[in-house]
Design a protein around this motif. Structure first.
Motif, PDB file in Angstrom:
ATOM      1  N   GLY A 122       1.409  -1.640   0.300  1.00  0.00           N
ATOM      2  CA  GLY A 122      -0.023  -0.258  -0.011  1.00  0.00           C
ATOM      3  C   GLY A 122       0.687   1.361  -0.197  1.00  0.00           C
ATOM      4  N   ALA A 123       0.325   2.609   0.797  1.00  0.00           N
ATOM      5  CA  ALA A 123       0.585   3.575   0.684  1.00  0.00           C
ATOM      6  C   ALA A 123       2.364   3.547   1.443  1.00  0.00           C
ATOM      7  CB  ALA A 123      -0.155   4.794   1.465  1.00  0.00           C
ATOM      8  N   GLU A 124       2.927   2.557   2.038  1.00  0.00           N
ATOM      9  CA  GLU A 124       4.587   2.299   2.817  1.00  0.00           C
ATOM     10  C   GLU A 124       5.416   1.828   1.691  1.00  0.00           C
ATOM     11  OE1 GLU A 124       6.925   0.238   6.528  1.00  0.00           O
ATOM     12  OE2 GLU A 124       4.787  -0.357   5.229  1.00  0.00           O
ATOM     13  N   PHE A 125       4.648   1.208   0.888  1.00  0.00           N
ATOM     14  CA  PHE A 125       5.076   0.383  -0.152  1.00  0.00           C
ATOM     15  C   PHE A 125       5.747   1.918  -1.326  1.00  0.00           C
ATOM     16  CE2 PHE A 125       5.428  -0.787  -4.638  1.00  0.00           C
ATOM     17  CZ  PHE A 125       6.581  -1.225  -4.479  1.00  0.00           C
ATOM     18  N   ASP A 126       3.983   2.004  -1.218  1.00  0.00           N
ATOM     19  CA  ASP A 126       4.334   3.303  -2.657  1.00  0.00           C
ATOM     20  C   ASP A 126       5.257   4.757  -2.190  1.00  0.00           C
ATOM     21  OD1 ASP A 126       2.171   2.409  -4.234  1.00  0.00           O
ATOM     22  OD2 ASP A 126       1.052   3.661  -3.096  1.00  0.00           O
ATOM     23  N   ARG A 127       5.786   4.868  -1.034  1.00  0.00           N
ATOM     24  CA  ARG A 127       6.688   6.049  -0.623  1.00  0.00           C
ATOM     25  C   ARG A 127       7.982   5.496  -0.348  1.00  0.00           C
ATOM     26  NH1 ARG A 127       2.649   6.468   3.790  1.00  0.00           N
ATOM     27  NH2 ARG A 127       3.916   5.223   5.288  1.00  0.00           N
ATOM     28  N   ASP A 128       8.203   4.187  -0.262  1.00  0.00           N
ATOM     29  CA  ASP A 128       9.632   3.718   0.088  1.00  0.00           C
ATOM     30  C   ASP A 128       9.736   2.820  -1.510  1.00  0.00           C
ATOM     31  OD1 ASP A 128       9.422   3.828   2.184  1.00  0.00           O
ATOM     32  OD2 ASP A 128       9.349   1.895   2.696  1.00  0.00           O
ATOM     33  N   TYR A 129       9.003   3.352  -2.504  1.00  0.00           N
ATOM     34  CA  TYR A 129       9.341   2.632  -3.605  1.00  0.00           C
ATOM     35  C   TYR A 129       9.715   3.734  -4.486  1.00  0.00           C
ATOM     36  CZ  TYR A 129       8.431   1.074  -8.952  1.00  0.00           C
ATOM     37  OH  TYR A 129       9.385   0.645 -10.623  1.00  0.00           O
ATOM     38  N   MET A 130       9.156   4.497  -4.306  1.00  0.00           N
ATOM     39  CA  MET A 130       9.692   6.087  -5.297  1.00  0.00           C
ATOM     40  C   MET A 130      10.456   6.480  -4.708  1.00  0.00           C
ATOM     41  SD  MET A 130       7.554   5.709  -7.885  1.00  0.00           S
ATOM     42  CE  MET A 130       8.137   7.022  -8.436  1.00  0.00           C
ATOM     43  N   SER A 131      10.450   6.314  -3.475  1.00  0.00           N
ATOM     44  CA  SER A 131      11.602   7.344  -3.442  1.00  0.00           C
ATOM     45  C   SER A 131      13.199   6.842  -3.757  1.00  0.00           C
ATOM     46  CB  SER A 131      11.889   7.260  -0.907  1.00  0.00           C
ATOM     47  OG  SER A 131      12.872   8.259  -1.027  1.00  0.00           O
ATOM     48  N   ARG A 132      12.980   5.209  -3.366  1.00  0.00           N
ATOM     49  CA  ARG A 132      13.776   4.459  -4.499  1.00  0.00           C
ATOM     50  C   ARG A 132      14.637   4.642  -5.653  1.00  0.00           C
ATOM     51  NH1 ARG A 132      17.626  -0.355  -2.956  1.00  0.00           N
ATOM     52  NH2 ARG A 132      18.902   0.338  -5.530  1.00  0.00           N
ATOM     53  N   MET A 133      13.344   4.864  -5.939  1.00  0.00           N
ATOM     54  CA  MET A 133      13.134   4.932  -8.091  1.00  0.00           C
ATOM     55  C   MET A 133      13.750   6.587  -7.926  1.00  0.00           C
ATOM     56  SD  MET A 133      12.331   2.462  -9.819  1.00  0.00           S
ATOM     57  CE  MET A 133      13.403   1.681  -7.734  1.00  0.00           C
ATOM     58  N   LEU A 171      13.023   9.885 -13.990  1.00  0.00           N
ATOM     59  CA  LEU A 171      13.663  10.294 -13.442  1.00  0.00           C
ATOM     60  C   LEU A 171      12.747  11.801 -12.636  1.00  0.00           C
ATOM     61  CD1 LEU A 171      15.057  11.397 -10.009  1.00  0.00           C
ATOM     62  CD2 LEU A 171      17.608  12.478 -12.235  1.00  0.00           C
ATOM     63  N   VAL A 172      12.658  12.208 -13.662  1.00  0.00           N
ATOM     64  CA  VAL A 172      11.188  13.629 -13.782  1.00  0.00           C
ATOM     65  C   VAL A 172      10.570  12.529 -13.221  1.00  0.00           C
ATOM     66  CG1 VAL A 172      10.245  14.721 -14.931  1.00  0.00           C
ATOM     67  CG2 VAL A 172      12.399  15.281 -15.198  1.00  0.00           C
ATOM     68  N   GLN A 173       9.560  11.368 -13.821  1.00  0.00           N
ATOM     69  CA  GLN A 173       8.379  10.864 -13.739  1.00  0.00           C
ATOM     70  C   GLN A 173       8.219  10.241 -12.158  1.00  0.00           C
ATOM     71  OE1 GLN A 173       7.432   7.527 -16.190  1.00  0.00           O
ATOM     72  NE2 GLN A 173       5.434   7.556 -15.194  1.00  0.00           N
ATOM     73  N   ALA A 174       9.957   9.475 -11.566  1.00  0.00           N
ATOM     74  CA  ALA A 174       9.726   9.317 -10.582  1.00  0.00           C
ATOM     75  C   ALA A 174       9.662  10.706  -9.645  1.00  0.00           C
ATOM     76  CB  ALA A 174      11.286   8.806 -10.348  1.00  0.00           C
ATOM     77  N   ARG A 175      10.154  11.235  -9.791  1.00  0.00           N
ATOM     78  CA  ARG A 175       9.928  12.261  -8.429  1.00  0.00           C
ATOM     79  C   ARG A 175       8.623  13.439  -8.583  1.00  0.00           C
ATOM     80  NH1 ARG A 175      15.463  15.861 -10.771  1.00  0.00           N
ATOM     81  NH2 ARG A 175      17.113  14.912  -8.911  1.00  0.00           N
ATOM     82  N   GLN A 176       7.799  13.180 -10.069  1.00  0.00           N
ATOM     83  CA  GLN A 176       6.584  13.662  -9.649  1.00  0.00           C
ATOM     84  C   GLN A 176       5.718  12.497  -9.126  1.00  0.00           C
ATOM     85  OE1 GLN A 176       6.412  13.746 -13.827  1.00  0.00           O
ATOM     86  NE2 GLN A 176       6.609  16.147 -14.481  1.00  0.00           N
ATOM     87  N   VAL A 177       5.379  11.405  -9.415  1.00  0.00           N
ATOM     88  CA  VAL A 177       5.185  10.137  -9.115  1.00  0.00           C
ATOM     89  C   VAL A 177       5.462  10.086  -7.601  1.00  0.00           C
ATOM     90  CG1 VAL A 177       4.491   8.079  -8.390  1.00  0.00           C
ATOM     91  CG2 VAL A 177       4.644   8.666 -10.447  1.00  0.00           C
ATOM     92  N   HIS A 178       6.411  10.087  -7.161  1.00  0.00           N
ATOM     93  CA  HIS A 178       7.132  10.314  -5.480  1.00  0.00           C
ATOM     94  C   HIS A 178       5.850  11.740  -4.988  1.00  0.00           C
ATOM     95  CE1 HIS A 178       9.944  11.210  -2.046  1.00  0.00           C
ATOM     96  NE2 HIS A 178       9.676  10.419  -1.905  1.00  0.00           N
ATOM     97  N   ASP A 179       6.868  12.496  -4.793  1.00  0.00           N
ATOM     98  CA  ASP A 179       5.826  13.860  -4.753  1.00  0.00           C
ATOM     99  C   ASP A 179       4.802  13.548  -4.420  1.00  0.00           C
ATOM    100  OD1 ASP A 179       8.099  15.229  -4.713  1.00  0.00           O
ATOM    101  OD2 ASP A 179       7.777  16.489  -6.637  1.00  0.00           O
ATOM    102  N   LYS A 180       3.577  12.958  -5.150  1.00  0.00           N
ATOM    103  CA  LYS A 180       2.315  12.589  -5.017  1.00  0.00           C
ATOM    104  C   LYS A 180       1.802  11.645  -3.634  1.00  0.00           C
ATOM    105  CE  LYS A 180       0.496  13.043 -10.222  1.00  0.00           C
ATOM    106  NZ  LYS A 180       0.016  13.403 -11.075  1.00  0.00           N
ATOM    107  N   VAL A 181       2.998  10.531  -4.016  1.00  0.00           N
ATOM    108  CA  VAL A 181       2.550   9.917  -2.687  1.00  0.00           C
ATOM    109  C   VAL A 181       3.258   9.664  -1.133  1.00  0.00           C
ATOM    110  CG1 VAL A 181       2.272   7.836  -4.565  1.00  0.00           C
ATOM    111  CG2 VAL A 181       4.638   7.729  -3.432  1.00  0.00           C
ATOM    112  N   LYS A 182       4.069  10.583  -1.475  1.00  0.00           N
ATOM    113  CA  LYS A 182       5.049  10.829   0.301  1.00  0.00           C
ATOM    114  C   LYS A 182       4.203  11.095   1.353  1.00  0.00           C
ATOM    115  CE  LYS A 182       7.492  15.272  -1.201  1.00  0.00           C
ATOM    116  NZ  LYS A 182       8.274  15.863  -1.386  1.00  0.00           N
ATOM    117  N   GLY A 183       3.169  12.162   0.888  1.00  0.00           N
ATOM    118  CA  GLY A 183       2.028  12.657   2.112  1.00  0.00           C
ATOM    119  C   GLY A 183       1.494  11.618   2.594  1.00  0.00           C
ATOM    120  N   LYS A 184       1.122  10.712   1.681  1.00  0.00           N
ATOM    121  CA  LYS A 184      -0.160   9.646   1.863  1.00  0.00           C
ATOM    122  C   LYS A 184       0.287   8.889   3.128  1.00  0.00           C
ATOM    123  CE  LYS A 184      -2.308  10.083  -2.043  1.00  0.00           C
ATOM    124  NZ  LYS A 184      -2.834   9.600  -3.254  1.00  0.00           N
TER     125      LYS A 184
END
Length: 184
Positions: A122-133, A171-184
């Motif tokens: 879920g959200a925990e995976f999303d944050r960690d995965y996108m941070s890693r990306m 990298l651009v896409q990873a940053r965009q998606v990370h910004d969307k999921v990091k606060g959840k």
């Protein structure tokens, strides 16, 4: 009694490829030329690191398909699978022409990373995965840009140069998606 015969056979076989190649037999010209190309240690290291990184991107993208709660993260993961599978194939083809093997399995440290991330959902995976990306692609862009300037082998330099724009897009896409999921 057979030792002198075996020695003669082995010695005769050892000289066979050179004479066969001289007569135009055996290896194709492209393969024979590729096997004679010596890559520098830094070029070999780049191939190894890029190969490991590509395998990891694909495996983590597959994990995103299974563990993510976000459609955007799943889309990003699918893009990693698609793009890095293609990039891995181009790298493997180049390496084969140069007589170098690319990794076919993840190194232990990468398997450990996959295991650690696979325990999340879920959200925990999303944050960690996108941070890693984001981190991975910052590193990838830097490594590929360096190889595009410093690789000794012209074909490897071209491969790295051609790959940089796509890695920058990641990298651009990873940053965009990370910004969307990091606060959840």
């Amino acid at each position: 009694m057979l030792k002198p015969v075996l020695f003669a056979i082995i010695m005769g076989a050892a000289s066979l490829p050179a004479s066969a190649a001289a007569q135009g037999q055996g290896q194709t010209g492209q393969h024979a030329q590729a096997s004679q190309t010596k890559l520098s240690e830094s070029d070999k290291e780049f191939i190894e690191k890029a190969g490991q990184g590509g395998l990891l991107e694909v495996r983590l993208g597959q994990l995103a398909q299974q563990r993510s709660a976000s459609p955007e993260v799943k889309r990003f993961g699918q893009r990693m699978i698609d793009d890095h599978t293609a990039l891995n194939k181009r790298l493997a083809d180049l390496a084969q022409r140069k007589g170098v093997l690319v990794p076919k399995e993840l190194a232990q440290k990468h398997r450990d990373e996959v295991d650690k991330l696979s325990k999340k959902t879920g959200a925990e995976f999303d944050r960690d995965y996108m941070s890693r990306m984001v981190d991975d692609h910052e590193s990838d862009v830097a490594e590929f840009e360096k190889a595009s300037k410093e690789a000794k082998d012209a074909d490897l330099k071209s491969f790295a140069t051609a790959s940089v724009p796509q890695l920058r897009e990641h990298l651009v896409q990873a940053r965009q998606v990370h910004d969307k999921v990091k606060g959840k």
